[in-house]
Design a protein around this motif. Structure first.
Motif, mmCIF file in Angstrom:
data_model
loop_
_atom_site.group_PDB
_atom_site.id
_atom_site.type_symbol
_atom_site.label_atom_id
_atom_site.label_comp_id
_atom_site.label_asym_id
_atom_site.label_seq_id
_atom_site.Cartn_x
_atom_site.Cartn_y
_atom_site.Cartn_z
ATOM 1 N N GLN A 196 -13.531 -106.953 -94.851
ATOM 2 C CA GLN A 196 -12.571 -107.269 -93.535
ATOM 3 C C GLN A 196 -11.984 -106.039 -93.258
ATOM 4 O OE1 GLN A 196 -12.094 -111.125 -94.115
ATOM 5 N NE2 GLN A 196 -10.954 -111.198 -91.793
ATOM 6 N N LYS A 197 -11.703 -105.503 -92.288
ATOM 7 C CA LYS A 197 -10.150 -104.730 -92.289
ATOM 8 C C LYS A 197 -9.242 -105.432 -91.844
ATOM 9 C CE LYS A 197 -11.416 -101.080 -88.763
ATOM 10 N NZ LYS A 197 -11.809 -100.874 -87.223
ATOM 11 N N ILE A 198 -8.275 -104.676 -91.987
ATOM 12 C CA ILE A 198 -6.511 -105.282 -92.176
ATOM 13 C C ILE A 198 -6.277 -105.737 -90.689
ATOM 14 C CG2 ILE A 198 -4.126 -104.988 -92.985
ATOM 15 C CD1 ILE A 198 -6.023 -105.876 -95.358
ATOM 16 N N THR A 199 -7.017 -104.924 -90.131
ATOM 17 C CA THR A 199 -6.357 -104.842 -88.316
ATOM 18 C C THR A 199 -7.043 -105.588 -87.565
ATOM 19 O OG1 THR A 199 -7.936 -103.277 -87.973
ATOM 20 C CG2 THR A 199 -5.336 -102.131 -88.124
ATOM 21 N N ASP A 200 -8.357 -106.221 -88.422
ATOM 22 C CA ASP A 200 -9.027 -107.536 -87.577
ATOM 23 C C ASP A 200 -8.163 -108.878 -88.277
ATOM 24 O OD1 ASP A 200 -10.341 -105.809 -86.203
ATOM 25 O OD2 ASP A 200 -12.003 -106.302 -88.169
ATOM 26 N N ALA B 24 7.040 -106.444 -86.440
ATOM 27 C CA ALA B 24 7.126 -106.591 -85.269
ATOM 28 C C ALA B 24 6.193 -106.161 -84.472
ATOM 29 C CB ALA B 24 8.537 -105.430 -85.006
ATOM 30 N N ALA B 25 5.469 -105.002 -84.622
ATOM 31 C CA ALA B 25 4.196 -104.330 -83.917
ATOM 32 C C ALA B 25 3.095 -105.387 -83.924
ATOM 33 C CB ALA B 25 3.207 -103.406 -84.488
ATOM 34 N N ALA B 26 3.383 -106.426 -85.082
ATOM 35 C CA ALA B 26 1.913 -107.471 -85.843
ATOM 36 C C ALA B 26 1.775 -108.210 -84.099
ATOM 37 C CB ALA B 26 2.288 -107.828 -86.894
ATOM 38 N N ALA B 27 3.576 -108.522 -83.616
ATOM 39 C CA ALA B 27 4.042 -109.662 -83.446
ATOM 40 C C ALA B 27 3.305 -109.276 -81.383
ATOM 41 C CB ALA B 27 5.442 -109.985 -82.751
ATOM 42 N N ILE B 28 3.588 -108.238 -81.860
ATOM 43 C CA ILE B 28 3.119 -107.682 -79.571
ATOM 44 C C ILE B 28 1.824 -107.996 -79.710
ATOM 45 C CG2 ILE B 28 3.121 -105.964 -78.571
ATOM 46 C CD1 ILE B 28 6.097 -107.106 -79.171
ATOM 47 N N ALA B 29 0.605 -106.907 -80.822
ATOM 48 C CA ALA B 29 -0.656 -106.511 -81.005
ATOM 49 C C ALA B 29 -1.064 -108.117 -81.169
ATOM 50 C CB ALA B 29 -0.893 -105.450 -82.050
ATOM 51 N N GLY B 30 -1.211 -109.066 -81.753
ATOM 52 C CA GLY B 30 -1.703 -110.147 -82.724
ATOM 53 C C GLY B 30 -2.085 -110.199 -83.481
ATOM 54 N N HIS B 31 -1.752 -109.055 -83.648
ATOM 55 C CA HIS B 31 -2.950 -108.384 -85.204
ATOM 56 C C HIS B 31 -2.299 -107.327 -86.040
ATOM 57 C CE1 HIS B 31 -4.680 -105.093 -83.260
ATOM 58 N NE2 HIS B 31 -4.836 -105.861 -82.601
ATOM 59 N N PHE B 32 -2.972 -106.688 -87.127
ATOM 60 C CA PHE B 32 -1.981 -105.882 -88.100
ATOM 61 C C PHE B 32 -2.069 -104.736 -86.800
ATOM 62 C CE2 PHE B 32 -1.492 -108.605 -91.326
ATOM 63 C CZ PHE B 32 -0.291 -108.438 -91.224
ATOM 64 N N VAL B 33 -1.420 -102.995 -86.640
ATOM 65 C CA VAL B 33 -1.562 -102.759 -86.312
ATOM 66 C C VAL B 33 -0.791 -101.027 -86.836
ATOM 67 C CG1 VAL B 33 -2.071 -102.864 -84.032
ATOM 68 C CG2 VAL B 33 0.514 -102.735 -84.139
ATOM 69 N N ASP B 34 -1.174 -100.418 -86.989
ATOM 70 C CA ASP B 34 -0.466 -98.731 -88.114
ATOM 71 C C ASP B 34 0.622 -98.527 -86.707
ATOM 72 O OD1 ASP B 34 0.691 -97.050 -88.654
ATOM 73 O OD2 ASP B 34 -2.036 -96.389 -89.077
ATOM 74 N N VAL B 35 1.676 -99.382 -87.254
ATOM 75 C CA VAL B 35 2.924 -98.688 -86.276
ATOM 76 C C VAL B 35 3.547 -97.484 -86.400
ATOM 77 C CG1 VAL B 35 4.639 -98.681 -88.704
ATOM 78 C CG2 VAL B 35 4.901 -99.254 -86.341
ATOM 79 N N ILE C 141 -2.555 -99.915 -94.341
ATOM 80 C CA ILE C 141 -2.974 -100.472 -93.300
ATOM 81 C C ILE C 141 -4.719 -100.287 -92.498
ATOM 82 C CG2 ILE C 141 -1.707 -98.388 -91.928
ATOM 83 C CD1 ILE C 141 -2.486 -101.913 -90.461
ATOM 84 N N ASP C 142 -5.033 -99.056 -92.839
ATOM 85 C CA ASP C 142 -6.506 -98.268 -92.965
ATOM 86 C C ASP C 142 -7.552 -98.892 -93.835
ATOM 87 O OD1 ASP C 142 -5.644 -96.661 -94.495
ATOM 88 O OD2 ASP C 142 -6.299 -94.795 -93.173
ATOM 89 N N GLY C 143 -6.849 -99.671 -94.533
ATOM 90 C CA GLY C 143 -8.065 -99.992 -95.921
ATOM 91 C C GLY C 143 -8.743 -101.570 -95.294
ATOM 92 N N VAL C 144 -9.327 -101.496 -96.465
ATOM 93 C CA VAL C 144 -10.330 -102.846 -96.285
ATOM 94 C C VAL C 144 -9.728 -103.943 -97.481
ATOM 95 C CG1 VAL C 144 -12.198 -102.502 -94.624
ATOM 96 C CG2 VAL C 144 -12.111 -102.618 -97.662
ATOM 97 N N ILE C 145 -10.168 -104.995 -97.089
ATOM 98 C CA ILE C 145 -9.876 -106.353 -97.305
ATOM 99 C C ILE C 145 -10.743 -105.934 -99.688
ATOM 100 C CG2 ILE C 145 -10.147 -108.861 -97.864
ATOM 101 C CD1 ILE C 145 -8.301 -108.356 -96.357
ATOM 102 N N PRO C 146 -10.137 -105.889 -100.694
ATOM 103 C CA PRO C 146 -11.009 -105.812 -101.231
ATOM 104 C C PRO C 146 -11.848 -106.362 -101.710
ATOM 105 C CG PRO C 146 -9.255 -106.158 -102.233
ATOM 106 C CD PRO C 146 -9.175 -106.379 -100.697
ATOM 107 N N ASP C 147 -13.259 -105.416 -102.560
ATOM 108 C CA ASP C 147 -14.129 -106.522 -102.826
ATOM 109 C C ASP C 147 -13.965 -107.185 -104.224
ATOM 110 O OD1 ASP C 147 -16.755 -107.640 -103.738
ATOM 111 O OD2 ASP C 147 -18.023 -105.991 -102.330
#
Lengths: 216, 474
Positions: free
Chosen positions: B340-344, B460-471, B308-314
């Motif tokens: 790009q950050k996963i949480t974005d 579920a957390a993503a549904a609330i936040a609208g983007h991925f978050v670290d649960v 979850i704290d990672g980025v899209i690979p190159d």
């Protein structure tokens, strides 16, 4: 089942690894209760530019002209050359049915997903495993030579290139026997009906709960 | 003289050999055959064309799941409520085949209907020590019971119907050992995604995988089912977990489980369903469970997973040209860029369900995250699809449906739903979805749809936040 002995045909590329069965035949076509007619929708999302629907004629659908199977030079191809882990994902036998219905008789790849590999033999489609460097060489030769054909002998377990180079491959004896002769393996298994009955007698004695569970 | 040690898989295999044939193939007996509407019609047709009868009707359990609508409105009128004519015919064909052969079927609005891999263990139809097959690759779910369970194609469905056997070749043994202690907020889904990320989607090809180690021992049956369910995403047809007290406690009292004296005999035999000490595996993979973080898939293959704290690979960093091309194609399809950050990643839809994550524990976990919160406005739709009517009833009895609805999520009827989008539940082109399902292939959840595989808590957390978050911090 259609038998496979020897076959010579034009080779077409699917130059990517991990081709999944959703890609080979998208789910909307699995609603059919028939075993045939899937060829026109084989690789549907790659072949056409629109979303395909079951029971729809594909005449007049916009073709993706960048997809190799739509290139004039690969028309009539009957051997698909591809990369590692071909046929991964869902167990849908519709995938080999679609490939066979499209006109493919054999696939060549360095590796396959287990269920797809097994399903192919049951559907009269021969999945051939050749090592990565041989597959690389065939890709190169195919791209360089329009009308590139391979000759495949299941009996001799060999693939012969246009220059006469021969590559050996392996298949299980039982699968080879069934495919060479187009045999119905259910019929073969039923020849062992006595052994199955004997097993069941033993099973009923040891593990009676395995029987008539839905009456509980 | 040395005694031969056996793995769990060796034991299950050996116990089911009907005949070893000279050509190297083996006839294996099948105890339980589960069927659904998509992969069975051609098998029944084949049976009829050859004038054959099913060998053992009492071994078969059927239910429609792939095509069934999940909105309460469509579902209310049963099979007739299926708007898509082609889907309706397929479900009706299953009903007709089951009726004409006398096969036990949980029909569309039976309380016990549900996703094949959920209802098998739940009803007690699938038990430890069994061989279980189904024309569906996620059949390995049942391996969590200490069973040998795997998917088969339609020709094999017909073969099992006609002969009660499969012609098989023994697979190799792999042990995946996850030790340590999972961190807070970490789930079986994260464990299995981390396993797939490590060994790759073809890592288990040719193997039967036993999942073991302290993390699996501490896991609930529902969790073990989630892990075994995705063995196929690691390339293995069969995944399994050794029997222990957790297994026995789960099975006890289920509708079709043995009772009374038979129960005691069964339990005694099931307790032997563990790999012997010093059993030899062809391959052993060890994973430290304590370092696993919440997992999110970014690409179009289940191995394309990052923390979850990672980025899209190159792709530039990938040396293998075929793999590099795969990453580039996946980035293009997913509409993402390297770094790009996963949480974005902004989400359009959320799907909580599928044979991977639709059991009661998954429902509870998702509900605990959304409780008292509101779905983000940018998430157009978030659907919660229980795995069976039994799960649905249990969830409702616990008030979970109210929690979801109050948070702005939809509470649906059981089925496969948006995992493979054969019914009306699907993604639109270009939409990003946080999904608790098992496959992120191109077009899997809808033409042009973009799937991100996550745990129920993360979805579920993503549904609330609208983007991925670290649960873990949510």
């Amino acid at each position: 089942m259609k038998s496979f002995t020897t076959h010579t045909g034009i080779v077409a590329p699917m130059d990517r690894a991990n081709v999944d069965t959703d890609m080979i035949i998208p789910k909307q076509f699995l609603k059919s209760i028939k075993r045939s007619g899937f060829g026109k929708n084989c690789f549907d999302e790659l072949r056409y530019l629109d979303e395909g629907q079951p029971d729809q004629s594909c005449e007049g659908r916009p073709l993706n002209t960048e997809f190799p199977l739509n290139f004039p030079r690969y028309q009539g191809a009957s051997v698909l050359l591809t990369r590692e882990n071909f046929g991964c994902g869902s167990s849908r036998e519709h995938a080999p049915w679609a490939l066979g219905d499209y006109g493919f008789r054999a696939i060549i790849a360095p590796s396959y997903a287990d269920i797809f590999y097994n399903n192919s033999f049951k559907s009269g489609l021969l999945p051939i495993i050749l090592d990565g460097s041989t597959v690389d060489q065939m890709f190169t030769e195919m791209y360089e030579t329009e009308g590139y054909e391979l000759t495949i002998s299941l009996k001799n377990q060999q693939v012969v290139t246009p220059s006469g180079q021969t590559f050996a491959f392996e298949t299980d004896e039982f699968r080879r026997h069934c495919l060479l002769n187009g045999l119905d393996d259910i019929g073969l298994t039923l020849q062992d009906a006595d052994a199955i009955h004997a097993y069941e007698v033993k099973l009923k004695d040891q593990s009676p709960w395995l029987f008539d569970a839905f009456k509980r | 003289m040395t005694m031969t040690t056996k793995t769990l898989y060796d034991k299950l295999w050996d116990a089911h050999i009907v005949k070893q044939r000279d050509d190297g193939s083996t006839l294996i007996y099948i105890d339980r055959h589960i069927i659904h509407e998509v992969t069975s019609p051609q098998a029944f047709e084949g049976l009829r064309l050859a004038g054959r009868q099913p060998w053992r009707i009492d071994s078969i359990l059927a239910t429609p799941d792939h095509n069934v609508p999940t909105t309460p409105k469509d579902r209310a009128s049963g099979v007739e409520g299926i708007e898509d004519m082609v889907s309706k015919i397929q479900v009706k064909t299953l009903d007709e085949n089951c009726d004409s052969f006398g096969i036990t079927e949980f029909k569309i609005n039976d309380r016990r209907q549900g996703i094949v891999h959920v209802i098998g263990p739940e009803s007690g139809a699938c038990l430890p020590g069994m061989t279980v097959v189904c024309g569906d690759s996620h059949t390995a779910t049942n391996g969590a019971l200490g069973a040998l369970a795997h998917g088969i194609g339609t020709s094999e469905v017909e073969h099992v119907l006609a002969t009660q056997c499969l012609v098989a070749k023994k697979m190799k043994n792999m042990l995946i050992k996850v030790d340590g202690k999972l961190g807070k907020g970490l789930t079986p889904k994260d464990v299995v995604l981390a396993i797939i990320a490590k060994i790759g989607t073809a890592g288990g090809t040719g193997y039967a995988i036993e999942f073991g180690g302290q993390v699996l021992r501490n896991m609930s049956m529902e969790g073990r089912m989630t892990v075994c369910n995705m063995a196929i995403e690691a390339g293995a047809r069969a995944g399994m977990v050794a029997v222990d007290q957790t297994t026995i406690d789960y099975v006890k009292g289920r509708d079709f489980a043995p009772k009374g004296e038979q129960w005691d005999t069964a339990v005694a035999s099931w307790r032997r369903l563990v790999s012997d000490e010093n059993a030899v595996f062809d391959k052993v993979v060890e994973i430290d469970g304590s370092v696993i973080k919440p997992q999110v898939s970014w690409g179009t293959s289940p191995e394309m997973v990052v923390d979850i704290d990672g980025v899209i690979p190159d792709p530039v960093q990938e040396k293998d040209t075929v793999k590099k091309a795969g990453i580039e194609r996946a980035l293009e399809y997913m509409g993402l860029s390297a770094g790009q950050k996963i949480t974005d990643i902004q989400l359009d839809r959320v799907f909580i369900g599928s044979c991977t994550n639709s059991r009661i524990e998954d429902m509870r976990a998702a509900a605990s995250v959304v409780k008292g919160r509101q779905k983000a406005a940018n998430v157009e739709e978030a659907i919660v699809v229980p795995g069976s009517g039994v799960v649905k009833a249990q969830a409702e009895a616990e008030g979970l449906d109210r929690i979801f609805i109050e948070a702005g999520l939809e509470w649906r009827e059981p089925g496969c739903s948006m995992c493979l989008a054969m019914n009306a539940d699907k993604l639109g082109a270009g939409e990003h979805c946080a999904s608790t399902s098992n496959r992120n292939f191109e077009g899997r959840q809808g033409y042009g749809g973009r799937t991100h595989l996550v745990s129920p808590e993360m979805a579920a957390a993503a549904a609330i936040a609208g983007h991925f978050v670290d649960v873990r911090e949510f």
